[in-house]
Design a protein around this motif. Sequence first.
Motif, PDB file in Angstrom:
ATOM      1  N   ARG A  16       0.891  -1.136   0.114  1.00  0.00           N
ATOM      2  CA  ARG A  16       0.071   0.065   0.071  1.00  0.00           C
ATOM      3  C   ARG A  16       0.939   1.331   0.230  1.00  0.00           C
ATOM      4  O   ARG A  16       1.945   1.198   0.429  1.00  0.00           O
ATOM      5  N   PRO A  17       0.314   2.295  -0.652  1.00  0.00           N
ATOM      6  CA  PRO A  17       1.095   3.750  -0.431  1.00  0.00           C
ATOM      7  C   PRO A  17       1.532   4.088   0.910  1.00  0.00           C
ATOM      8  O   PRO A  17       0.385   4.050   1.995  1.00  0.00           O
ATOM      9  N   CYS A  18       2.353   4.391   1.124  1.00  0.00           N
ATOM     10  CA  CYS A  18       2.500   4.958   2.580  1.00  0.00           C
ATOM     11  C   CYS A  18       3.914   5.956   2.632  1.00  0.00           C
ATOM     12  O   CYS A  18       4.588   6.023   1.517  1.00  0.00           O
ATOM     13  N   THR A  19       4.082   6.599   3.656  1.00  0.00           N
ATOM     14  CA  THR A  19       5.247   7.254   3.847  1.00  0.00           C
ATOM     15  C   THR A  19       6.083   7.194   5.279  1.00  0.00           C
ATOM     16  O   THR A  19       5.307   7.614   6.100  1.00  0.00           O
ATOM     17  N   PRO A  20       7.294   6.776   5.289  1.00  0.00           N
ATOM     18  CA  PRO A  20       7.711   6.388   6.602  1.00  0.00           C
ATOM     19  C   PRO A  20       8.641   7.342   6.760  1.00  0.00           C
ATOM     20  O   PRO A  20       9.060   8.494   6.118  1.00  0.00           O
ATOM     21  N   HIS A  21       9.334   7.265   8.123  1.00  0.00           N
ATOM     22  CA  HIS A  21      10.594   8.152   8.382  1.00  0.00           C
ATOM     23  C   HIS A  21      11.764   7.848   7.393  1.00  0.00           C
ATOM     24  O   HIS A  21      11.652   6.760   6.837  1.00  0.00           O
ATOM     25  N   VAL A  40       2.619  13.351   4.400  1.00  0.00           N
ATOM     26  CA  VAL A  40       1.739  12.489   4.636  1.00  0.00           C
ATOM     27  C   VAL A  40       0.907  11.806   3.475  1.00  0.00           C
ATOM     28  O   VAL A  40       0.901  12.510   2.529  1.00  0.00           O
ATOM     29  N   VAL A  41       0.678  10.680   3.725  1.00  0.00           N
ATOM     30  CA  VAL A  41      -0.006   9.710   2.568  1.00  0.00           C
ATOM     31  C   VAL A  41      -1.105   9.188   3.355  1.00  0.00           C
ATOM     32  O   VAL A  41      -1.117   8.410   4.377  1.00  0.00           O
ATOM     33  N   SER A  48      -0.230   7.799   6.925  1.00  0.00           N
ATOM     34  CA  SER A  48       0.979   7.638   7.543  1.00  0.00           C
ATOM     35  C   SER A  48       1.905   8.860   7.461  1.00  0.00           C
ATOM     36  O   SER A  48       1.210   9.754   6.522  1.00  0.00           O
ATOM     37  N   ALA A  49       2.750   9.235   8.030  1.00  0.00           N
ATOM     38  CA  ALA A  49       3.654  10.503   7.944  1.00  0.00           C
ATOM     39  C   ALA A  49       5.203   9.995   8.435  1.00  0.00           C
ATOM     40  O   ALA A  49       5.312   9.027   8.907  1.00  0.00           O
ATOM     41  N   THR A  86       3.645  17.985   1.483  1.00  0.00           N
ATOM     42  CA  THR A  86       2.709  17.598   0.475  1.00  0.00           C
ATOM     43  C   THR A  86       1.949  16.462   1.225  1.00  0.00           C
ATOM     44  O   THR A  86       2.364  15.611   2.034  1.00  0.00           O
ATOM     45  N   VAL A  87       0.325  16.339   0.866  1.00  0.00           N
ATOM     46  CA  VAL A  87      -0.580  15.390   1.577  1.00  0.00           C
ATOM     47  C   VAL A  87      -1.102  14.529   0.139  1.00  0.00           C
ATOM     48  O   VAL A  87      -1.478  15.071  -0.508  1.00  0.00           O
TER      49      VAL A  87
END
Length: 92
Positions: A16-21, A40-41, A48-49, A86-87
């Motif tokens: 799935r789409p996400c954004t991690p550290h 943020v996604v 996620s952020a 960006t979100v």
Amino acid sequence: MHRRVLLHDAGVIGNRPCTPHIGARSYLRHQGADVRDARVVDDGDLVSAGGVSAGIDRALRLVKQAFGSETAASTERYLEFERRGTVVVTSG
């Protein structure tokens, strides 16, 4: 270990789409996650952020969804925090 890595290893993130550290991005990409370069996604039930201040952006997004734009804006002012970056929204 980063929480996003734990969530991926537990099968929550998958592809799935996400954004991690930033410290977990290459690992998750290598594991097949759809890592996005965003603060943020929002993928519906997975929001996620990428880090601490991006987590505040994520929280304000959830406040906006639950309580509306005016409440999110007043919360932002109360925290003396300005949303930025960006979100990415990947779900309806």
